[in-house]
Design an enzyme around this catalytic site. Structure first.
Site, short mmCIF file in Angstrom:
data_model
loop_
_atom_site.label_atom_id
_atom_site.label_comp_id
_atom_site.label_asym_id
_atom_site.label_seq_id
_atom_site.Cartn_x
_atom_site.Cartn_y
_atom_site.Cartn_z
N THR A 12 0.84 -1.19 0.00
CA THR A 12 0.00 0.00 0.00
C THR A 12 0.88 1.24 0.00
O THR A 12 1.74 1.41 0.87
CB THR A 12 -0.91 -0.01 1.24
OG1 THR A 12 -1.70 -1.20 1.17
CG2 THR A 12 -1.84 1.19 1.24
N LEU A 24 -6.89 -8.11 0.83
CA LEU A 24 -7.04 -9.27 1.72
C LEU A 24 -7.24 -8.85 3.16
O LEU A 24 -6.70 -7.85 3.60
CB LEU A 24 -5.76 -10.11 1.68
CG LEU A 24 -5.25 -10.57 0.33
CD1 LEU A 24 -3.96 -11.35 0.52
CD2 LEU A 24 -6.31 -11.42 -0.33
N GLU A 61 -6.64 -10.13 7.09
CA GLU A 61 -5.93 -11.12 7.88
C GLU A 61 -6.94 -12.07 8.50
O GLU A 61 -8.04 -11.68 8.84
CB GLU A 61 -5.12 -10.45 9.00
CG GLU A 61 -3.90 -9.78 8.45
CD GLU A 61 -2.93 -9.34 9.53
OE1 GLU A 61 -2.83 -10.00 10.57
OE2 GLU A 61 -2.30 -8.30 9.31
N PHE A 95 -19.02 -4.32 8.59
CA PHE A 95 -18.26 -3.25 9.25
C PHE A 95 -19.13 -2.31 10.07
O PHE A 95 -18.87 -1.13 10.19
CB PHE A 95 -17.35 -2.52 8.26
CG PHE A 95 -16.13 -3.33 7.97
CD1 PHE A 95 -16.23 -4.46 7.16
CD2 PHE A 95 -14.92 -3.03 8.55
CE1 PHE A 95 -15.13 -5.27 6.95
CE2 PHE A 95 -13.81 -3.84 8.34
CZ PHE A 95 -13.92 -4.97 7.53
N GLY A 140 -17.37 -1.78 18.90
CA GLY A 140 -16.44 -2.47 19.78
C GLY A 140 -15.39 -1.54 20.35
O GLY A 140 -15.62 -0.32 20.47
N GLY A 142 -7.92 -2.10 14.84
CA GLY A 142 -6.46 -2.14 14.95
C GLY A 142 -5.89 -2.82 13.73
O GLY A 142 -6.52 -2.83 12.67
N CYS A 187 -3.22 -2.32 9.02
CA CYS A 187 -3.71 -1.60 7.82
C CYS A 187 -4.52 -0.35 8.14
O CYS A 187 -4.13 0.74 7.74
CB CYS A 187 -4.52 -2.56 6.98
SG CYS A 187 -3.60 -4.04 6.57
N ARG A 190 -0.22 -5.96 15.81
CA ARG A 190 0.07 -4.58 15.43
C ARG A 190 -1.15 -3.67 15.67
O ARG A 190 -2.24 -3.98 15.20
CB ARG A 190 0.52 -4.52 13.96
CG ARG A 190 1.95 -5.01 13.81
CD ARG A 190 2.39 -5.04 12.38
NE ARG A 190 1.76 -6.14 11.65
CZ ARG A 190 1.96 -6.39 10.37
NH1 ARG A 190 2.76 -5.62 9.68
NH2 ARG A 190 1.36 -7.40 9.78
C1 UGA Z 1 -8.25 -4.63 6.26
C2 UGA Z 1 -9.25 -4.62 5.11
O1 UGA Z 1 -10.49 -5.18 5.54
C3 UGA Z 1 -8.71 -5.39 3.91
O2 UGA Z 1 -9.61 -5.28 2.81
C4 UGA Z 1 -7.35 -4.82 3.51
O3 UGA Z 1 -6.76 -5.53 2.45
C5 UGA Z 1 -6.42 -4.87 4.70
O4 UGA Z 1 -6.99 -4.12 5.79
C6 UGA Z 1 -5.11 -4.28 4.27
O5 UGA Z 1 -5.07 -3.08 3.92
O6 UGA Z 1 -4.12 -5.01 4.16
P1 UGA Z 1 -7.56 -6.40 8.14
O7 UGA Z 1 -6.77 -5.30 8.74
O8 UGA Z 1 -6.94 -7.73 7.98
O9 UGA Z 1 -8.11 -5.98 6.69
O10 UGA Z 1 -8.80 -6.65 9.08
P2 UGA Z 1 -10.35 -6.29 9.11
O11 UGA Z 1 -11.13 -7.54 9.12
O12 UGA Z 1 -10.71 -5.29 8.10
O13 UGA Z 1 -10.46 -5.67 10.57
C7 UGA Z 1 -9.69 -4.51 10.95
C8 UGA Z 1 -10.07 -4.06 12.34
O14 UGA Z 1 -11.39 -3.54 12.35
C9 UGA Z 1 -10.05 -5.18 13.39
O15 UGA Z 1 -9.43 -4.69 14.57
C10 UGA Z 1 -11.50 -5.48 13.62
O16 UGA Z 1 -11.75 -5.97 14.92
C11 UGA Z 1 -12.11 -4.10 13.42
N1 UGA Z 1 -13.54 -4.14 13.03
C12 UGA Z 1 -13.93 -4.70 11.85
C13 UGA Z 1 -14.49 -3.59 13.88
O17 UGA Z 1 -14.16 -3.06 14.96
N2 UGA Z 1 -15.80 -3.60 13.50
C14 UGA Z 1 -16.22 -4.15 12.33
O18 UGA Z 1 -17.43 -4.11 12.05
C15 UGA Z 1 -15.26 -4.71 11.49
#
Ligand code: UGA
Length: 453
Positions: free
Chosen positions: A124, A149, A151, A247, A251, A255, A258, A325
């Site tokens: 990125t 993607l 994680e 999303f 909560g 974190g 990304c 992270r």
């Molecule tokens: C995120 C994006 O969803 C991916 O599309 C992107 O490729 C990635 O960043 C990146 O840039 O590499 P990721 O960081 O793996 O993916 O995780 P997410 O599932 O998006 O969750 C991120 C954070 O948001 C977590 O801490 C999760 O607990 C929090 N979250 C997610 C919430 O607090 N509420 C939600 O409704 C969804």
């Protein structure tokens, strides 16, 4: 190199989380992949079949496709066997909040005289990076192909993408065609665009998802004031197709490697051009404050936290990963320690990484051990196994029956029946209602004693 078809292998530069998943999945698609990293220890480990990260399905893919995968520390090996070079190196934030592009610069400096290869950027980067690289290395073809993607479900996401964004500028269409050919078997919409727009699509997507989270977290905070339940509100909102259900889980904040990084990077990118991105600034601030809200919830029940034993369930920034992270648990644990609490924690897989980052937190071998004698349980990461804990017997083992559910993940009713005081995020708490005799302030309160007849 017009007309090139990608019969040769695929090169992957940087075998971190994105690089390793990319390499394994391309191999699964039948491609020969040469993956390179400067970390010799990691490369040796991979050569011996050791998977350095916890990512569901990844180990199986690497094992199954071992004969199509080669790992090396030498750029030469990659250049010899591949024309498409997928660049997957880290772009961590700098102190200024801008992305640190030094690893990309190192890669480009090894390719700048190269006429036969295309650099396909998965890392990125700020919008404008691709064009700057192209100007500095005019012989190198360049394609922006941002990664979406998640994680914990990266393999699944890679093999079933919603869309693949492929950005190339004039002259590099052949390289974009080759990238499209590699991704086409996966299905999903292919979005062909210019380099700057592809780069911006990535940053905007992450910023929008972060905005959704901070938005629902603020709605949750208001729900707490007016006695509404954010999970019901989110359900009602999400059924509107224009909004969508994902999303909208309130909560203790987002974190990971990304969202925090990319929201900062986009804010700085805008700032560097003289534009103040107000909405994104608020999104970031809301997220920071959200991580701290658990403290007040604990104090409401326990009073000052000095000497209180608080057990954290889950530490990773989300379930199914050991990635710590920017995990909300880091801020929360530090705040709890700052208040003088004794903090214990259990995470099914992140324990080792978390132990290094949180040396004053006692790491436990099980949830039960963490909860033994605790004054409160705080669920930070929604690992599925926490829902299946025997909360009835745990109630007896804890010093006080208090659960703060930082992800609205547990069955509140079941916990209350088991005798717990339950606090979620943005959900009514039976306990709070009993404590506060004054109802929430309401702008339409009927005046008392002045009823007109
Ligand atoms: C995120 C994006 O969803 C991916 O599309 C992107 O490729 C990635 O960043 C990146 O840039 O590499 P990721 O960081 O793996 O993916 O995780 P997410 O599932 O998006 O969750 C991120 C954070 O948001 C977590 O801490 C999760 O607990 C929090 N979250 C997610 C919430 O607090 N509420 C939600 O409704 C969804």
């Amino acid at each position: 190199m017009p007309g090139m078809s990608e019969e040769r292998g695929i090169g992957v530069i940087g075998v971190g989380w994105v690089g390793l998943v990319t390499a394994a999945c391309f191999a699964e698609l039948g491609r020969r992949v040469v993956a390179m990293d400067i970390d010799a220890q990691k490369i040796r480990g991979l050569g011996r079949g050791q998977v350095p990260i916890h990512e569901p399905g990844l180990g199986d893919l690497l094992e199954r496709n071992g004969d199509r995968l080669a790992f090396t520390t030498e750029m030469e090996d990659v250049l010899e066997s591949a024309r498409l070079l997928f660049c997957c190196v880290d772009t961590p934030p700098t102190y200024s909040g801008d992305a640190d592009l030094s690893q990309i610069q190192t890669v480009v400096s090894q390719l700048s005289e190269d006429g036969g290869h295309a650099l396909v950027m998965k890392s990125t980067v700020p919008s404008g990076t691709g064009r700057a690289i192209r100007r500095g290395a005019p012989k190198l073809a360049y394609v922006a192909c941002p990664e979406f993607l998640r994680e914990g479900s990266a393999v699944e996401d890679f093999l079933h993408p919603d869309r693949v964004v492929i950005g190339a500028d004039t002259g590099d269409e052949w390289a974009a065609d080759a990238v499209e050919e590699v991704y086409r078997p996966l299905g999903g919409d292919i979005v062909r665009t210019d380099v700057a727009s592809a780069e911006m699509t990535k940053l905007a997507s992450n910023a929008f998802l972060a905005t959704k989270i901070s938005f629902i977290n603020e709605i949750a905070n208001v729900c707490e004031e007016v006695g509404a339940d954010v999970t019901e509100v989110a359900r009602g909102m999400g059924l509107d197709k224009r909004i969508g259900p994902s999303f909208l889980r309130a909560g203790v904040g987002y974190g990971g490697s990304c969202f925090p990084k990319d929201t900062q990077a986009l804010k700085q990118l805008a700032g560097n051009t003289g534009y103040h991105f107000q909405l994104l600034t608020a999104v970031i601030e809301v997220n920071e404050l959200q991580k701290r809200r658990v403290i007040a919830k604990l104090e409401k029940h326990l009073g000052p936290l000095a000497g209180k034993k608080v057990a954290l369930l889950g530490l990773a920034f989300k379930p199914h990963t050991d990635d710590m992270r920017e995990a909300s648990s880091l801020v929360l644990a530090s705040r709890l320690k700052g208040e003088g609490a004794e903090v214990r924690a259990y995470d099914p897989v992140a324990e080792r990484r978390a132990g290094e980052l949180l040396p004053t937190v006692e790491m436990c071998a099980s949830a039960e051990e963490a909860l033994e004698g605790a004054d409160a349980a705080v669920l930070v990461t929604e690992w599925p196994q926490f829902a299946d804990l025997d909360w009835v017997s745990l109630r007896e083992r804890m010093a006080k029956p208090l659960v703060v559910d930082g992800r609205n993940f547990l069955d509140a009713e079941r916990l209350r029946q088991a005798g717990f005081a339950y606090e979620g995020i943005g959900r009514p708490t039976g306990n709070a209602r009993r404590r506060n005799s004054t109802p929430p302030r309401h702008p339409f309160a009927f005046p008392t004693g002045s009823r007109r007849t």
